[in-house]
Design an enzyme around this catalytic site. Structure first.
Site, PDB file in Angstrom:
ATOM      1  N   CYS A   1      50.112  15.901  45.608  1.00  0.00           N
ATOM      2  CA  CYS A   1      51.115  15.819  46.677  1.00  0.00           C
ATOM      3  C   CYS A   1      51.802  17.165  46.825  1.00  0.00           C
ATOM      4  CB  CYS A   1      52.137  14.725  46.395  1.00  0.00           C
ATOM      5  SG  CYS A   1      53.232  15.087  45.012  1.00  0.00           S
TER       6      CYS A   1
ATOM      7  N   CYS B   1      53.631  18.566  43.793  1.00  0.00           N
ATOM      8  CA  CYS B   1      52.792  19.291  42.826  1.00  0.00           C
ATOM      9  C   CYS B   1      52.748  20.774  43.195  1.00  0.00           C
ATOM     10  CB  CYS B   1      51.370  18.734  42.813  1.00  0.00           C
ATOM     11  SG  CYS B   1      51.215  17.036  42.266  1.00  0.00           S
TER      12      CYS B   1
ATOM     13  N   ASP C   1      46.939  48.835  75.243  1.00  0.00           N
ATOM     14  CA  ASP C   1      46.494  50.226  75.283  1.00  0.00           C
ATOM     15  C   ASP C   1      45.407  50.327  76.352  1.00  0.00           C
ATOM     16  OD1 ASP C   1      46.206  52.954  74.289  1.00  0.00           O
ATOM     17  OD2 ASP C   1      44.267  52.260  73.545  1.00  0.00           O
TER      18      ASP C   1
ATOM     19  N   ASP D   1      42.924  49.706  69.830  1.00  0.00           N
ATOM     20  CA  ASP D   1      41.669  49.800  69.070  1.00  0.00           C
ATOM     21  C   ASP D   1      41.489  51.108  68.342  1.00  0.00           C
ATOM     22  OD1 ASP D   1      41.204  51.507  71.238  1.00  0.00           O
ATOM     23  OD2 ASP D   1      39.051  51.099  71.200  1.00  0.00           O
TER      24      ASP D   1
ATOM     25  N   ASP E   1      46.713  53.905  67.516  1.00  0.00           N
ATOM     26  CA  ASP E   1      47.415  52.668  67.864  1.00  0.00           C
ATOM     27  C   ASP E   1      48.001  51.974  66.638  1.00  0.00           C
ATOM     28  OD1 ASP E   1      46.730  52.881  70.589  1.00  0.00           O
ATOM     29  OD2 ASP E   1      44.775  51.972  70.225  1.00  0.00           O
TER      30      ASP E   1
END
Length: 734
Positions: free
Chosen positions: A19, A22, A426, A625, A629
């Site tokens: 549960c 735990c 971008d 990318d 960036d």
């Protein structure tokens, strides 16, 4: 003082949690350890993610703490651990199934006796005999119920409590009370209560184990993509070896129709490779000598040899699997409330049960009635539903994202994507293809067009900028022979300078010319015209005198406009950021439907622009990318890296779009919204279940058997609701 290199992260697979309490107990114990920086235990994923100082504590010590609490702890060291986890999961399902069948057979006559008594049927009177019921209930209590006693012992030894304690206490109270009544000659026994509750709880655990197994199917699907063996050339012989034995530098032979076993670079031969598992594109990609190949992609036609460059956990597939595993083992901020409640839940339920017993006994003087209601309180209370509400949805959501090329680093980012109201894109490589081509070469007449492009190509030979690469390729395509520049210097955000044939050459944007006092007035009209067409214009000066311009155009990606329209339809403000001049940027903006343009932004200032948007009260997602960036991606509330970009950008981002398609942003936000909807439904029903169930049980309106049935199915219903996310279909990506 600990350095960043001292801090490490380890994943520990934990078996035996029953549960959320735990998980909370293990998490507290780990966080209290000297040398542990942070620990997150995910009940649904059955995994602990631990950040620790390697110089102060060992992994063995971390595992020992978990074992001392009564659980199994296995370090998740490699991609092949999935096989072991699958075996463990199947063993758990078989164990609970076997125990359920055993206890159901013995409990059925007890349940039948209860109904015959309620209906006044006299035919099966032997079922009512206390000693007969004792004979049936005892094996259920001791054998089937042993797991609850074991779990209770471990929890109490660690000075905590969990669901096992609730079930063990409730059923033992009913069993022992019935035992006393039996040996004292009474007939009002509750053997059926104890036995049937245990049976129902085991049924719940059995169904929950099956359902939880389905939440991690994405990992299994990803694992199924990898090749099992590789044909390696060693000592001039072809030998098939397990993929785990491949080492960096091995030369591997791949024939048509075979999976590429690991990542590498083609050394000999050519082919077409199906990379749809990465890109979503079904059209095979042509591969020749020098091209890279990715493990788990499929060789369609030719035969080739390649050198292994990344193996084991370093391959792209292994990294994707690890990212998904990390995300599935993480917690979303919305889970904090449920965690806090789970931590205090079991003690609170005990207090309520004691008050219930005392109140009923005080009012009625009837021990049997008081026991009936207090046992119902102990049984109805279920921290499992609360503990499973968020992590199961996160597991299915992140897994579904991975299946569609959306890698989400953690549950936190899956939640925050739902809150985004601004997306910053971008331009180069994100909105556009990032592979510009030379479109115009304009000379003032001092030198010819061909010589102008030769000098521009020569000065750019040392540059790695996409525009510089485009100019070098443009010169080579026109069969222009380039030489090596001297004293080459790249000036970020401006251009380049150096010497060509002994002459000082500047090549870049207008800012570069202004900075070096080069008059470009004679070319101003032409520059304006080309920029209005969306082209990037670079000016060439030789020994301080302007000589001409080269224009380069980067084409817009096929689906960029569609994605931007979809983002706007979702009520998201879209912004474009670029180091390009305003005219070029605005021309691209007009093509894709972006009105707000942040142009002429130097790489080091992109993060500042993100901060300005956040100061406006916006929740900002940044999409990029490139290496330049990375600071902006890290600064944004959510950083999206295009998977076609650099490793640095992907490392700095929170969500990686493997397919490099802007439509994946739309899908990731849709997935986030759908996941959050499921989580809120789960939390509502988990809270409502306990908020209604416990008072009803305390008031005597629920029998322990009905309470047991409700408790057993509450967690199953939460997991089943989370599994509805498996029906998520991307409307745009693919």
């Amino acid at each position: 003082m600990k350095s960043e290199t001292d801090i490490k992260k380890v994943a520990i697979n934990i078996k035996g949690m029953h549960c959320a309490s735990c998980a909370a107990n293990i998490e507290r114990a780990l966080q209290a350890m000297y040398g542990v920086e942070d620990a997150v235990v995910n009940f649904a994923a059955e995994r602990a993610m631990v950040k620790y100082a390697s110089g102060e504590i060992s992994i063995d010590a971390i595992k020992k703490t978990v074992v001392d609490l009564g659980y199994k702890a296995i370090e998740a060291t490699d991609i092949i651990d999935e096989d072991r986890e699958r075996v463990e999961r199947e063993r758990e399902i078989k164990t609970q199934k076997r125990l359920f069948i055993f206890s159901a057979i013995l409990s059925f006559p007890l349940l039948l006796s209860m109904f015959t008594e309620l209906l006044g049927i006299k035919v099966l009177m032997f079922l009512m005999a206390p000693y007969f019921q004792l004979a049936l209930a005892t094996p259920v209590q001791i054998i089937a119920g042993w797991q609850f006693y074991r779990g209770s012992y471990n929890a109490l030894k660690a000075r905590s409590a969990n669901m096992d304690v609730l079930i063990a206490t409730g059923t033992t109270a009913a069993y022992v009370y019935s035992l006393i009544i039996t040996f004292s000659g009474g007939k009002a026994v509750y053997y059926e209560t104890a036995a049937v509750v245990i049976t129902l709880v085991i049924l719940g655990r059995f169904l929950e184990a099956i359902a939880k197994g389905r939440t991690s199917e994405a990992i299994k699907n990803l694992m199924g993509l990898r090749a099992k063996t590789a044909r390696v050339i060693r000592d001039n012989e072809e030998i098939d070896i397990p993929i785990e034995d491949v080492t960096v530098g091995d030369i591997i032979l791949v024939r048509p129709g075979e999976k590429i076993p690991v990542d590498g670079v083609i050394k000999e031969g050519s082919s077409a490779v199906d990379e749809s598992m990465l890109t979503g594109e079904s059209i095979p990609v042509d591969k020749n000598s020098g091209d890279s190949v990715v493990g788990a992609t499929i060789n369609k036609h030719g035969t080739f040899k390649f050198e292994a460059t990344r193996v084991g956990r370093e391959t792209l597939l292994a990294q994707i699997v690890k990212m998904v595993e990390d995300a599935q083992g993480s917690k979303a901020p919305i889970q904090k409330l449920a965690d806090i409640i789970s931590g205090y839940f079991v003690p609170a339920v005990f207090i309520i049960a004691i008050i219930t017993f005392g109140t009923w006994f005080f009012i009625t003087g009837n021990v049997s009635l008081a026991l009936f209601s207090s046992v119902a309180v102990l049984v109805i209370a279920c921290p499992c539903a609360l503990g499973l509400a968020t992590p199961t949805a996160i597991m299915v959501g992140t897994g579904k994202g991975a299946e569609n090329g959306i890698l989400i680093k953690s549950g936190e980012y899956l939640q925050r994507a739902y809150e985004l109201n601004t997306i910053v894109l971008d331009k180069t490589g994100t909105i556009t293809n990032g592979t510009p081509v030379v479109t115009d070469v304009v000379s003032l007449g001092d030198i010819g067009v061909k010589d102008l492009l030769r000098i521009a190509g020569t000065i750019e030979r040392g540059s790695e900028h996409p525009l510089g690469v485009a100019i070098v390729l443009g010169a080579k395509e026109r069969n222009i022979i380039l030489t090596e520049p001297e004293d080459f210097i790249a000036i970020p955000g401006h251009g380049v300078k150096g010497k060509v044939e002994g002459k000082l050459v500047f090549f870049g944007n207008r800012r570069l010319m202004e900075k070096n006092n080069v008059d470009i007035g004679r070319l101003q009209d032409k520059i304006d015209l080309l920029e209005s067409e969306g082209k990037t214009v670079m000016v060439l000066s030789i020994d301080g005198v302007v000589s001409g311009i080269v224009a380069v155009a980067d084409t817009v990606k096929e689906h960029s406009k569609e994605a931007i329209i979809a983002l706007k339809d979702m009520g998201i403000h879209v912004v474009m950021i670029t180091g390009d001049n305003r005219r070029t940027a605005e021309a691209i903006g007009r093509q894709v439907g972006i009105e707000r343009i942040l142009a002429e932004v130097l790489p080091q200032h992109k993060a500042e622009e993100i901060e300005k948007l956040k100061e406006e009260g916006r929740v900002v997602g940044m999409v990029g990318d490139g290496i330049n960036d990375a600071p902006a991606l890290a600064s944004a509330d959510i950083g999206f890296a295009m998977g076609t970009g650099t490793d640095v950008a992907m490392e700095a981002s929170d969500i990686t779009l493997i397919r490099g398609d802007l439509r994946s942003i739309v899908d990731s936000i849709r997935l986030s919204k759908q996941t959050m909807k499921i989580i809120k439904q789960n939390l509502f029903w988990a809270f409502a279940y306990n908020a209604l169930g416990i008072p009803l049980a305390a008031a005597g309106y629920l029998s322990p058997i009905l309470a047991g049935a409700a408790m057993a199915f509450s967690s199953v219903s939460v997991v089943t609701n989370s599994l509805r996310l498996k029906g998520f279909e991307p409307k745009t990506a693919g």
